[in-house]
Design a protein around this motif. Structure first.
Motif, PDB file in Angstrom:
ATOM      1  N   ASN A 447     -14.804   0.800 -36.506  1.00 45.79           N
ATOM      2  CA  ASN A 447     -14.076  -0.355 -35.960  1.00 45.79           C
ATOM      3  C   ASN A 447     -12.883  -0.752 -36.834  1.00 45.79           C
ATOM      4  O   ASN A 447     -11.874  -1.246 -36.316  1.00 45.79           O
ATOM      5  N   GLU A 448     -13.007  -0.520 -38.165  1.00 44.08           N
ATOM      6  CA  GLU A 448     -11.873  -0.828 -39.030  1.00 44.08           C
ATOM      7  C   GLU A 448     -10.702   0.107 -38.745  1.00 44.08           C
ATOM      8  O   GLU A 448      -9.541  -0.310 -38.737  1.00 44.08           O
ATOM      9  N   LYS A 449     -10.985   1.396 -38.500  1.00 42.65           N
ATOM     10  CA  LYS A 449      -9.915   2.323 -38.146  1.00 42.65           C
ATOM     11  C   LYS A 449      -9.274   1.956 -36.797  1.00 42.65           C
ATOM     12  O   LYS A 449      -8.052   2.036 -36.624  1.00 42.65           O
ATOM     13  N   LEU A 450     -10.115   1.583 -35.845  1.00 42.05           N
ATOM     14  CA  LEU A 450      -9.586   1.155 -34.551  1.00 42.05           C
ATOM     15  C   LEU A 450      -8.736  -0.103 -34.698  1.00 42.05           C
ATOM     16  O   LEU A 450      -7.684  -0.254 -34.068  1.00 42.05           O
ATOM     17  N   TYR A 451      -9.146  -0.991 -35.575  1.00 38.02           N
ATOM     18  CA  TYR A 451      -8.401  -2.229 -35.826  1.00 38.02           C
ATOM     19  C   TYR A 451      -7.034  -1.921 -36.426  1.00 38.02           C
ATOM     20  O   TYR A 451      -6.016  -2.507 -36.029  1.00 38.02           O
ATOM     21  N   GLU A 452      -7.013  -0.991 -37.384  1.00 38.87           N
ATOM     22  CA  GLU A 452      -5.737  -0.598 -37.981  1.00 38.87           C
ATOM     23  C   GLU A 452      -4.803   0.034 -36.934  1.00 38.87           C
ATOM     24  O   GLU A 452      -3.600  -0.204 -36.919  1.00 38.87           O
ATOM     25  N   PHE A 453      -5.410   0.844 -36.062  1.00 36.63           N
ATOM     26  CA  PHE A 453      -4.629   1.461 -34.986  1.00 36.63           C
ATOM     27  C   PHE A 453      -3.993   0.415 -34.066  1.00 36.63           C
ATOM     28  O   PHE A 453      -2.809   0.476 -33.706  1.00 36.63           O
ATOM     29  N   LEU A 454      -4.779  -0.576 -33.667  1.00 30.38           N
ATOM     30  CA  LEU A 454      -4.267  -1.641 -32.784  1.00 30.38           C
ATOM     31  C   LEU A 454      -3.217  -2.492 -33.472  1.00 30.38           C
ATOM     32  O   LEU A 454      -2.228  -2.906 -32.869  1.00 30.38           O
ATOM     33  N   LEU A 455      -3.407  -2.766 -34.774  1.00 29.07           N
ATOM     34  CA  LEU A 455      -2.412  -3.543 -35.516  1.00 29.07           C
ATOM     35  C   LEU A 455      -1.075  -2.804 -35.567  1.00 29.07           C
ATOM     36  O   LEU A 455       0.001  -3.411 -35.476  1.00 29.07           O
ATOM     37  N   GLU A 456      -1.165  -1.493 -35.738  1.00 28.31           N
ATOM     38  CA  GLU A 456       0.065  -0.703 -35.788  1.00 28.31           C
ATOM     39  C   GLU A 456       0.810  -0.775 -34.458  1.00 28.31           C
ATOM     40  O   GLU A 456       2.033  -0.963 -34.423  1.00 28.31           O
ATOM     41  N   LYS A 457       0.068  -0.684 -33.343  1.00 29.54           N
ATOM     42  CA  LYS A 457       0.693  -0.745 -32.029  1.00 29.54           C
ATOM     43  C   LYS A 457       1.273  -2.130 -31.753  1.00 29.54           C
ATOM     44  O   LYS A 457       2.322  -2.281 -31.135  1.00 29.54           O
ATOM     45  N   ARG A 458       0.578  -3.163 -32.220  1.00 27.37           N
ATOM     46  CA  ARG A 458       1.098  -4.512 -32.011  1.00 27.37           C
ATOM     47  C   ARG A 458       2.388  -4.730 -32.803  1.00 27.37           C
ATOM     48  O   ARG A 458       3.335  -5.374 -32.323  1.00 27.37           O
ATOM     49  N   ALA A 459       2.425  -4.192 -34.019  1.00 29.98           N
ATOM     50  CA  ALA A 459       3.642  -4.302 -34.820  1.00 29.98           C
ATOM     51  C   ALA A 459       4.808  -3.574 -34.140  1.00 29.98           C
ATOM     52  O   ALA A 459       5.936  -4.079 -34.103  1.00 29.98           O
ATOM     53  N   ASN A 460       4.501  -2.384 -33.580  1.00 31.50           N
ATOM     54  CA  ASN A 460       5.551  -1.654 -32.883  1.00 31.50           C
ATOM     55  C   ASN A 460       6.068  -2.430 -31.668  1.00 31.50           C
ATOM     56  O   ASN A 460       7.270  -2.479 -31.398  1.00 31.50           O
ATOM     57  N   THR A 461       5.134  -3.043 -30.953  1.00 35.08           N
ATOM     58  CA  THR A 461       5.524  -3.825 -29.774  1.00 35.08           C
ATOM     59  C   THR A 461       6.360  -5.032 -30.166  1.00 35.08           C
ATOM     60  O   THR A 461       7.342  -5.386 -29.495  1.00 35.08           O
ATOM     61  N   SER A 462       5.985  -5.681 -31.250  1.00 33.97           N
ATOM     62  CA  SER A 462       6.739  -6.837 -31.727  1.00 33.97           C
ATOM     63  C   SER A 462       8.142  -6.427 -32.164  1.00 33.97           C
ATOM     64  O   SER A 462       9.123  -7.128 -31.891  1.00 33.97           O
ATOM     65  N   ILE A 463       8.219  -5.282 -32.855  1.00 30.76           N
ATOM     66  CA  ILE A 463       9.536  -4.791 -33.274  1.00 30.76           C
ATOM     67  C   ILE A 463      10.389  -4.463 -32.044  1.00 30.76           C
ATOM     68  O   ILE A 463      11.590  -4.771 -31.991  1.00 30.76           O
ATOM     69  N   ALA A 464       9.772  -3.861 -31.031  1.00 25.45           N
ATOM     70  CA  ALA A 464      10.504  -3.527 -29.809  1.00 25.45           C
ATOM     71  C   ALA A 464      11.026  -4.780 -29.120  1.00 25.45           C
ATOM     72  O   ALA A 464      12.140  -4.805 -28.585  1.00 25.45           O
ATOM     73  N   LYS A 465      10.234  -5.862 -29.153  1.00 23.35           N
ATOM     74  CA  LYS A 465      10.676  -7.113 -28.529  1.00 23.35           C
ATOM     75  C   LYS A 465      11.880  -7.697 -29.251  1.00 23.35           C
ATOM     76  O   LYS A 465      12.825  -8.200 -28.633  1.00 23.35           O
ATOM     77  N   SER A 466      11.829  -7.627 -30.571  1.00 21.20           N
ATOM     78  CA  SER A 466      12.975  -8.144 -31.326  1.00 21.20           C
ATOM     79  C   SER A 466      14.215  -7.305 -31.082  1.00 21.20           C
ATOM     80  O   SER A 466      15.340  -7.767 -31.276  1.00 21.20           O
ATOM     81  N   GLY A 467      14.023  -6.070 -30.666  1.00 21.18           N
ATOM     82  CA  GLY A 467      15.162  -5.194 -30.390  1.00 21.18           C
ATOM     83  C   GLY A 467      15.657  -5.272 -28.963  1.00 21.18           C
ATOM     84  O   GLY A 467      16.560  -4.543 -28.581  1.00 21.18           O
ATOM     85  N   ILE A 468      15.011  -6.149 -28.149  1.00 21.60           N
ATOM     86  CA  ILE A 468      15.476  -6.295 -26.770  1.00 21.60           C
ATOM     87  C   ILE A 468      16.740  -7.143 -26.771  1.00 21.60           C
ATOM     88  O   ILE A 468      16.705  -8.345 -27.031  1.00 21.60           O
ATOM     89  N   VAL A 469      17.837  -6.512 -26.527  1.00 19.81           N
ATOM     90  CA  VAL A 469      19.126  -7.200 -26.396  1.00 19.81           C
ATOM     91  C   VAL A 469      19.717  -6.786 -25.054  1.00 19.81           C
ATOM     92  O   VAL A 469      19.324  -5.779 -24.479  1.00 19.81           O
ATOM     93  N   PRO A 470      20.629  -7.569 -24.533  1.00 17.65           N
ATOM     94  CA  PRO A 470      21.211  -7.203 -23.225  1.00 17.65           C
ATOM     95  C   PRO A 470      21.854  -5.826 -23.272  1.00 17.65           C
ATOM     96  O   PRO A 470      22.708  -5.551 -24.121  1.00 17.65           O
ATOM     97  N   GLN A 471      21.429  -4.971 -22.370  1.00 14.93           N
ATOM     98  CA  GLN A 471      22.089  -3.692 -22.236  1.00 14.93           C
ATOM     99  C   GLN A 471      23.490  -3.864 -21.638  1.00 14.93           C
ATOM    100  O   GLN A 471      24.349  -3.017 -21.809  1.00 14.93           O
ATOM    101  N   THR A 472      23.665  -4.987 -20.944  1.00 17.86           N
ATOM    102  CA  THR A 472      24.958  -5.318 -20.348  1.00 17.86           C
ATOM    103  C   THR A 472      25.700  -6.269 -21.279  1.00 17.86           C
ATOM    104  O   THR A 472      25.115  -7.218 -21.802  1.00 17.86           O
ATOM    105  N   LYS A 473      26.996  -6.025 -21.441  1.00 22.53           N
ATOM    106  CA  LYS A 473      27.780  -6.814 -22.375  1.00 22.53           C
ATOM    107  C   LYS A 473      29.128  -7.153 -21.751  1.00 22.53           C
ATOM    108  O   LYS A 473      29.751  -6.311 -21.113  1.00 22.53           O
ATOM    109  N   VAL A 474      29.551  -8.414 -21.907  1.00 21.90           N
ATOM    110  CA  VAL A 474      30.851  -8.847 -21.413  1.00 21.90           C
ATOM    111  C   VAL A 474      31.920  -8.394 -22.403  1.00 21.90           C
ATOM    112  O   VAL A 474      31.958  -8.846 -23.544  1.00 21.90           O
TER     113      VAL A 474
END
Length: 785
Positions: A447-474
């Motif tokens: 369960n500790e290994k599974l927990y580390e795996f999930l934490l890694e995926k959550r960190a990646n998802t959080s980083i991806a959210k911070s990288g969401i910027v408008p693909q369209t630009k004026v």
């Protein structure tokens, strides 16, 4: 030598013909061109000014780091902005434009009414209106707005046949059956504003959506993902506001799907982490209790080896079950997919399956494309049907692949279970206390290994959210680039040219169908009948005898020219001792009496003995123009009441006249009398020339009867009434009658701007004729009239 033929399409005569058409109808240009210029000025003044505003938008800006782009790709973010044609449709879609209109207060339009034009304003007026429409019939109705004073204003409008006059207070909400309105006054000098005529119009959002969409133009710069959005509007400030808001709404729309996928993934990971944490906490609590009760500190190396292998297989089994659960969720997503919720479940545990990940990405990309096409295409459109078919095929292939993957995964789970049972049997040989301790430690590590795996995926998802910027630009904000249409001096010039063109067409039409023949050369071009010549307009005398027939003025010279032309007409005459001429016209008032008397006088002046007989016994004129008695004459001679010698009057040397005599009750029957031949015989025995003045040929047939026994017929046409229709009448009459010899004299020729007939001066003469047909007999009036 062979003569060269003129092959020019337009000859000089055609140009002169056109110039004459213009000059003869100068009054048309004097009237129509100013009228068209004034109309052009009014039209130009009433034109609305439109301004073009543009904004430039880049669809794909690439404003992310490389690792962010890979994270977004693995989490379900796709580059679906590259389909420029679909993005152009989205820009002009009804739903997107509705969101734009709702963000801007455009419910009321403001105008100032001038004398000739009504001009629209946006934010420049000293008051602002907020309105809530209660009666839709008031929409698009012009409402007169008048500021009474600093506290009150009035509204005047009509709905159907009902007139409304309302008075409201500023800075307060006023409600009636048609609307709820609040008006704020910004200026304190209301007394000056009360003289201005304002007008307002209320709109709903549909009006502005249709207005903006119809005036919106979207262009793509070639070989780029850059869109140039243009908008036409009367007010540049309003169009800039609309385009800036449109860009903001579109950018928000492009971010919406990206955030939805990120939130779904993060929510799923958090749930899994929460479950794993609960399991770990439970295992740690039980492990601690067992150690406290049995005093177990460690296990031997052999036990550790068994437990380690058992732990690996149980961990593999757990991961396979998670993957199996993820695939089952994916099957559920594919079978229950709806357009309003196209975000797929997270596939973070299937990263090693490239085919599945790429297939899901492609499927989701087509789903997004379908959603965009729903905005721009009608149901049943060919492109929409194609994308639906493609999605159905992809769904079928994905379901088959996932089912096969699930079957293979279940086989692997079965193998892992067998391995777990095997190592569990080995562990059972270890003492119970040590075995229990190793079991807890193994579960904890899994369960500790599974927990580390999930934490890694959550960190990646959080980083991806911070990288969401408008693909369209004026790239370039909305700005006004120029005026389109509106008031231009060229419009007035075009109206002036149009006035000239209309005048020219009317001139040509009149020249072709209604214009009177004014010159002898025009007459020559229009008929095959011989032309003797023409007489200028002459009206400066009281009696025909006032004309000095032996003078050298231009009028008398024109008579001499006619005498010469008449002699050419007589070249084929067999009897050279006597010549008779019938002088007539088509209409009354063309100067036949004037012409016959003057011709007789000019022949008499050459030493020839000439007789004029007035056969116009309907409306006789000869005795009037010569101021002689008419008690006896032609009518009495033909009715055996007098003799020819008794009615014969000498006017001048060699010039004799037989007047018509009293008007008989049957003048046309007298013309058929045998006495007419006796008259001709008398004239042939005693005179060299005889001129017979007859009634108008177009109304009375006497002239046609006499033409069969008179040597020559002369038709007098006056420029006042001479036209093509009259010439055609003469042609038809000559071809269908027994007229032996004929010719035409054109009377009443006026001055021409380019040339004159018989010299610089022109003359003419005429007397009123009557007959009740509304024609004057020549130019001028007789003393009796």
């Amino acid at each position: 030598m062979q003569q060269n033929k003129n092959t020019n399409i337009i000859s000089s005569s055609d140009v002169m013909w056109l110039i004459n058409a213009i000059l003869k109808n100068w009054y048309l240009y004097l009237i129509l061109i100013p009228v068209f210029l004034v109309s052009g000025y009014i039209y130009n003044h009433k034109q609305k000014l439109y301004y073009q505003t543009k904004i430039e938008i880049l669809l794909k800006s690439n404003d992310v780091y490389d690792y962010q782009e890979s994270l977004q790709s693995s989490l379900g973010f796709y580059n679906y902005y590259g389909d420029i044609s679909n993005q152009k449709r989205i820009f002009g879609s009804y739903d997107l434009m509705r969101n734009v209109v709702r963000k801007i207060d455009l419910s009321c339009s403001y105008y100032i009414v001038g004398r000739l034009n009504t001009k629209e304003f946006f934010n420049e007026l000293p008051f602002k209106i907020k309105v809530n429409i209660l009666n839709p019939n008031i929409l698009e109705t012009p409402i007169k707005f008048k500021i009474i004073n600093e506290e009150k204003y009035s509204l005047n409008y009509s709905i159907g046949e009902v007139l409304y006059e309302e008075e409201h207070y500023f800075d307060s909400i006023q409600t009636n059956n048609n609307y709820s309105i609040e008006t704020k006054l910004f200026s304190k000098s209301a007394s000056n504003l009360s003289e201005i005529h304002y007008e307002i119009v209320f709109h709903d959002e549909n009006y502005w959506i249709n207005h903006v969409v119809s005036n919106l133009n979207i262009e793509n710069i070639e070989f780029t993902s850059l869109l140039v959005v243009n908008l036409l509007d009367e007010i540049p400030e309003r169009s800039r506001m609309i385009l800036d808001t449109l860009a903001d709404v579109y950018i928000d729309y492009t971010l919406e799907n990206q955030f939805r996928v990120n939130e779904n993934t993060m929510s799923y990971i958090n749930i899994q982490i929460e479950n794993v944490v609960n399991v770990i906490d439970s295992i740690q609590y039980e492990l601690q209790n067992m150690r406290d009760k049995k005093g177990i500190l460690d296990v031997d190396k052999e036990s550790e080896k068994y437990f380690q292998s058992l732990m690996v297989h149980q961990s593999n089994e757990r991961k396979l079950k998670l993957k199996l659960k993820s695939l089952e969720n994916l099957i559920d997503y594919l079978t229950k997919l709806k357009d309003e919720n196209i975000s797929p479940p997270s596939l973070y545990i299937m990263d090693e399956d490239d085919y599945l990940r790429n297939s899901i990405n492609e499927f989701y990309k087509n789903q997004l494309k379908k959603l965009e096409m729903n905005h721009g295409f009608k149901k049943g459109h060919q492109d929409l049907n194609k994308i639906n078919e493609k999605i159905i095929n992809q769904r079928r292939d994905l379901l088959i692949y996932i089912q096969n993957t699930i079957s293979a995964m279940r086989s692997e789970i079965k193998i892992e279970k067998e391995e777990v049972l095997y190592f569990e049997s080995l562990v059972k040989k270890i003492p119970m206390s040590e075995r229990d301790l190793a079991s807890y430690q193994r579960k904890l590590q899994v369960n500790e290994k599974l927990y580390e795996f999930l934490l890694e995926k959550r960190a990646n998802t959080s980083i991806a959210k911070s990288g969401i910027v408008p693909q369209t630009k004026v790239i370039e904000k909305a700005r006004t680039i120029g005026q389109i249409g509106g008031k231009k001096n060229q419009i007035i010039i075009i109206f002036g040219l149009l006035g000239f063109g209309v005048s020219l067409l009317i001139s040509i039409f009149i020249r072709l169908f209604f214009e009177k023949i004014q010159q002898v050369n025009e007459l020559v071009e229009l008929t095959q009948i011989p032309i003797l010549g023409g007489l200028p307009l002459h009206d400066k005398f009281d009696s025909l005898l006032d004309i000095k027939i032996k003078s050298k003025n231009n009028f008398v010279e024109s008579l001499r020219s006619l005498r010469t032309s008449t002699n050419f007409l007589l070249n084929n005459e067999t009897n050279s001792n006597f010549k008779s001429f019938l002088v007539t016209s088509i209409h009354p008032g063309e100067g036949k009496t004037f012409t016959s008397v003057n011709l007789a006088r000019i022949f008499a002046s050459s030493g020839k003995k000439v007789l004029v007989v007035d056969f116009d016994m309907h409306k006789p004129k000869v005795h009037k123009v010569l101021n002689i008695s008419n008690e006896i004459g032609n009518s009495t001679n033909l009715s055996n009441k007098s003799k020819i010698k008794d009615s014969l009057m000498k006017i001048e040397n060699n010039f004799y006249v037989v007047p018509s005599g009293p008007i008989p009750p049957n003048p046309s029957e007298l013309v058929l009398s045998e006495k007419v031949k006796e008259l001709i015989e008398f004239a042939s025995e005693n005179f060299d020339y005889m001129f017979v003045d007859t009634p108008p040929l177009g109304y009375i047939s006497d002239a046609l009867v006499l033409s069969s026994i008179i040597n020559h017929s002369i038709f007098v046409m006056n420029t006042k009434v001479a036209n093509k229709k009259g010439l055609k009448f003469l042609d038809d009459m000559i071809s269908n009658s027994k007229i032996k010899s004929n010719a035409i004299i054109l009377n009443g020729i006026r001055k021409s701007r380019f040339k004159y007939y018989y010299g610089k001066y022109g003359y003419g003469y005429g007397y009123g004729y009557g007959y009740g047909y509304g024609y004057g007999y020549g130019y001028g009036q007789s003393k009796d009239d």
